[in-house]
Design a protein around this motif. Structure first.
Motif, short mmCIF file in Angstrom:
data_model
loop_
_atom_site.label_atom_id
_atom_site.label_comp_id
_atom_site.label_asym_id
_atom_site.label_seq_id
_atom_site.Cartn_x
_atom_site.Cartn_y
_atom_site.Cartn_z
N ASP A 329 0.83 -1.21 0.00
CA ASP A 329 0.00 0.00 0.00
C ASP A 329 0.86 1.26 0.00
OD1 ASP A 329 -2.24 -1.52 -0.05
OD2 ASP A 329 -2.78 -1.25 2.06
N ILE A 330 1.95 1.26 0.75
CA ILE A 330 2.82 2.44 0.76
C ILE A 330 3.36 2.70 -0.64
CG2 ILE A 330 5.01 3.36 1.60
CD1 ILE A 330 4.52 1.91 4.22
N GLY A 331 3.88 1.64 -1.28
CA GLY A 331 4.44 1.81 -2.61
C GLY A 331 3.43 2.28 -3.64
N GLN A 356 2.89 15.15 0.53
CA GLN A 356 2.98 14.46 1.83
C GLN A 356 1.60 14.26 2.45
OE1 GLN A 356 5.38 13.23 3.96
NE2 GLN A 356 3.80 12.90 5.51
N THR A 357 0.77 15.30 2.43
CA THR A 357 -0.56 15.21 3.03
C THR A 357 -1.44 14.22 2.29
OG1 THR A 357 -0.37 17.51 3.76
CG2 THR A 357 -2.57 16.55 3.71
N ASP A 362 -4.35 9.07 2.08
CA ASP A 362 -4.73 7.89 1.30
C ASP A 362 -4.29 6.60 1.99
OD1 ASP A 362 -5.79 9.60 -0.51
OD2 ASP A 362 -4.14 9.47 -1.96
N LEU A 363 -3.09 6.61 2.58
CA LEU A 363 -2.61 5.42 3.28
C LEU A 363 -3.45 5.13 4.52
CD1 LEU A 363 -0.52 3.18 3.52
CD2 LEU A 363 0.97 4.78 4.76
N GLU A 364 -3.83 6.16 5.25
CA GLU A 364 -4.69 5.95 6.43
C GLU A 364 -6.04 5.36 6.03
OE1 GLU A 364 -6.35 8.49 10.29
OE2 GLU A 364 -5.39 9.51 8.61
N ASN A 371 -8.92 -2.70 8.63
CA ASN A 371 -9.01 -2.74 10.08
C ASN A 371 -7.63 -2.64 10.74
OD1 ASN A 371 -10.52 -2.66 12.37
ND2 ASN A 371 -11.01 -4.83 12.43
N LEU A 372 -6.80 -1.75 10.20
CA LEU A 372 -5.50 -1.43 10.77
C LEU A 372 -5.48 0.06 11.10
CD1 LEU A 372 -3.20 -3.43 8.32
CD2 LEU A 372 -3.94 -4.14 10.59
N THR A 373 -4.52 0.47 11.95
CA THR A 373 -4.45 1.85 12.41
C THR A 373 -3.14 2.47 11.95
OG1 THR A 373 -5.77 1.33 14.36
CG2 THR A 373 -4.48 3.35 14.44
N LEU A 374 -3.24 3.69 11.39
CA LEU A 374 -2.06 4.44 10.99
C LEU A 374 -1.86 5.61 11.96
CD1 LEU A 374 0.20 5.04 8.89
CD2 LEU A 374 -1.44 6.57 7.77
N LEU A 375 -0.66 5.68 12.55
CA LEU A 375 -0.35 6.82 13.42
C LEU A 375 0.11 8.01 12.58
CD1 LEU A 375 -0.19 7.82 16.31
CD2 LEU A 375 2.17 6.99 16.42
N PHE A 376 1.07 7.82 11.72
CA PHE A 376 1.44 8.84 10.75
C PHE A 376 2.33 8.20 9.69
CE2 PHE A 376 4.87 9.18 13.86
CZ PHE A 376 6.00 9.16 13.06
N GLY A 377 2.35 8.82 8.50
CA GLY A 377 3.23 8.44 7.41
C GLY A 377 4.08 9.63 7.03
N LEU A 378 5.37 9.42 6.85
CA LEU A 378 6.30 10.51 6.65
C LEU A 378 7.18 10.26 5.44
CD1 LEU A 378 7.64 13.14 7.64
CD2 LEU A 378 9.16 11.72 9.04
N THR A 379 7.17 11.22 4.48
CA THR A 379 8.11 11.20 3.36
C THR A 379 9.41 11.80 3.84
OG1 THR A 379 6.27 11.47 1.81
CG2 THR A 379 8.48 11.91 0.99
N ARG A 380 10.41 10.97 3.98
CA ARG A 380 11.65 11.42 4.61
C ARG A 380 12.58 12.14 3.65
NH1 ARG A 380 14.12 6.21 6.68
NH2 ARG A 380 15.76 7.65 7.33
#
Length: 585
Positions: A329-331, A356-357, A362-364, A371-380
């Protein structure tokens, strides 16, 4: 009664008692029937039938245990269910056969599953016995302890507590460990069959087991231990290396801003590592991405239903979720959102923040669907080609250089203002110092003037005070002299009046003189009276007495004989006259 019959009867009674005591109680029961059972063992009894065989007893059917009456006596020939424990027992070997059975010991971290060999047949479709008296595997397990189990009626299988665990989720249990679910984990329960006692349905349950100790039947329950909380997953770009282990670079055509300028070489990045996609304008873009995702306790059962592999006994569901859900999903989301932007847009602040937003939202949304939880996703980090990156960087650098020069000019102007301000401050400091010295000198002069005035005033006051003191001292001296004179006058008058009163009291001067003569005689004076003939001695003695009294009176009234401290002589106080004589005739 005939005395001849009493003695034989007594002998017979004694013989019967002796036979009972020594034959039955001692020899038979205590020696033959006594069985000592040590701790940790019990007896498995088999009933052979009554002895003596005065009545017939049926044999228990095959596959059953002996039935007993209300007093516990067997009604059939066969194996008894009750097993005598440690202690002393008296068992008739003609009626019973016994076998020593060791107790079943279940250690900490273990359970025991019982399988009943006898009893009621289970209903169709049920393979676990929910109550005693049913044949088959018992749903209730034995926890750690010591048990006396009839080996003819039950089969015992001792298993570790973790035998009910299917998916360990990375948990490592040590042998003998009683803690089934450690802290930070939950247990997802899957029932292999319905539980008629609790009404639990078959399949994965919605309620999870919290960390703690549990003793579960592995034939009835399957537990998937799953880590709850948040996990970190990172996709990071890696450069390709050559056979010698050094990094590979690609050549870039020279471009510039205003004039040609050579570009730095870009490494050749591995498209299988990190995230790679083509921008909207056709450039290769690589980026690093980190996400913090997790599974909450109420999400754990659904995760097991979705991603638990039924054919594997031991698996890490978190790794399965990461490989099958999070990484793909991230990719896919980063590639889709990145291909909507140009290469330049991914370098500029506002458009990069929008990328980034959009990617995080979209990932969340995608993880929430599973039924999974996303805390945050960061483009480093975003790796943009040099032909796009460096012209922008140089433009930015030129702009920054211009801003720097402008700032330097402003700084120089500020430094000039600062020097002028410092000069003004120095001038003001000197002026303030001069004013301060002037005020200081004036203050000192004024102070000295006031000090002189105060000293003069003080001397004047001291002189006035001395004059007043002298006048007061003179008054005091005059008053004291007058008082002393008056004192002397009054004292002398009092003394004269006292002597006058003495003389009046004694009846005249002669009497007073005699009184003084008598008072001043020594204490040790001895008077003797001698007869000397007519007239001569007494006549002389009277003349002598008058002469002595006159002399004493003249001495007591002589002028200048004043007492010590007052200037006047104090006459002795009159006291009664006494005439001392050793011999009175």
């Amino acid at each position: 009664m005939n005395p001849r019959l009493i003695r034989p009867l007594i002998g017979a009674a004694v013989a019967l008692v002796a036979l009972y005591v020594f034959g039955y109680l001692l020899a038979w029961k205590w020696v033959v029937c006594r069985v000592e059972v040590p701790p940790g063992e019990s007896l498995l009894l088999t009933y052979r039938g009554p002895f003596p065989p005065l009545r017939s007893v049926p044999t228990a059917p095959t596959g059953t245990l002996v039935e007993t009456d209300g007093r516990g006596r067997p009604k059939q020939v066969g194996i008894l269910q009750e097993m005598p424990g440690p202690g002393r027992h008296f068992i008739n070997p003609l009626e019973y056969k016994y076998e020593r059975i060791r107790d079943t010991l279940i250690k900490p971290g273990e359970i025991a599953v019982l399988t009943a060999k006898f009893g009621e047949q289970l209903p169709q479709g049920q393979y676990l016995a929910d109550r005693e008296g049913q044949r088959g595997i018992q749903r209730k397990v034995l926890t750690p302890g010591r048990y006396r189990i009839n080996s003819y009626a039950y089969d015992v299988e001792v298993l570790p507590v973790t035998s009910c665990v299917k998916t360990n989720g990375g948990v490592q249990h040590e042998p003998g460990e009683a803690l089934l679910i450690p802290a930070g984990y939950v247990g997802v329960v899957t029932n292999r069959s319905e539980d008629l006692r609790t009404g639990a349905r078959r399949g994965t349950q919605d309620d999870v087991l919290q960390p703690g100790i549990y003793y579960l039947n592995p034939f009835a329950t399957q537990v998937d231990i799953l880590s709850v909380g948040y996990n970190e997953t990172t996709l990071q770009v890696a450069p390709e290396v050559g056979p010698d282990g050094s990094m590979l670079y690609q050549e870039v055509e020279a471009v510039g801003v205003g004039e040609l300028a050579p570009l730095s070489r870009d490494p050749v990045y591995d498209k299988e590592k990190g995230i790679w996609f083509l921008s909207r304008d056709g450039f290769d873009i690589f980026l690093d991405f980190t996400t913090i995702w997790g599974i909450l306790p109420d999400q754990a059962p659904d995760v097991i239903r979705r991603f638990g592999k039924a054919g594997e006994q031991q698996q890490n569901v978190l790794e399965v979720v990461e490989e099958q859900v999070v990484l793909p999903d991230i990719g896919s989301i980063a590639r889709i959102n990145g291909s909507r932007h140009g290469a330049v847009d991914l370098l500029i602040g506002d458009s990069r923040e929008a990328f980034q937003t959009d990617t995080s939202e979209d990932l969340e949304s995608r993880l929430n669907e599973k039924n999974l939880t996303l805390l945050f996703g960061l483009t480093r980090h975003i790796y943009v080609p040099a032909e796009v990156r460096e012209p922008i960087q140089r433009s930015k650098i030129a702009m920054e250089v211009k801003l720097t020069n402008d700032q330097k000019q402003l700084t120089a102007e500020a430094e000039g203002d600062l020097m002028e301000a410092k000069a003004k401050v120095t001038l003001e400091e000197r002026r303030v110092a001069a004013e301060t010295d002037k005020l200081f000198a004036e203050a000192i002069a004024q102070g000295e003037k006031q000090a002189r005035e105060i000293e003069a005033t003080t001397e004047k006051l001291e002189a006035e005070l001395d004059a007043r003191t002298a006048a007061i001292q003179a008054d005091i001296t005059t008053t004291i002299g007058e008082a002393e004179a008056k004192k002397v006058e009054l004292t002398n008058a009092a003394e004269a009046e006292r002597y006058q009163r003495y003389v009046q009291t004694l009846g005249g001067p002669d009497s007073y003189n005699r009184y003084l003569f008598a008072e001043n005689l020594p204490e040790d004076l001895r008077l003797g009276v001698f007869y000397a003939g007519p007239g001569t001695f007494w006549t002389d003695l009277r003349g002598f007495e008058q002469v002595m009294l006159g002399k004493l009176a003249s001495e007591s009234l002589a002028p200048g004989a004043a007492p010590e401290g007052t200037g006047t002589a104090a006459s002795p106080a009159p006291r009664p006259a006494s005439i001392r004589s050793d011999d009175r005739r």
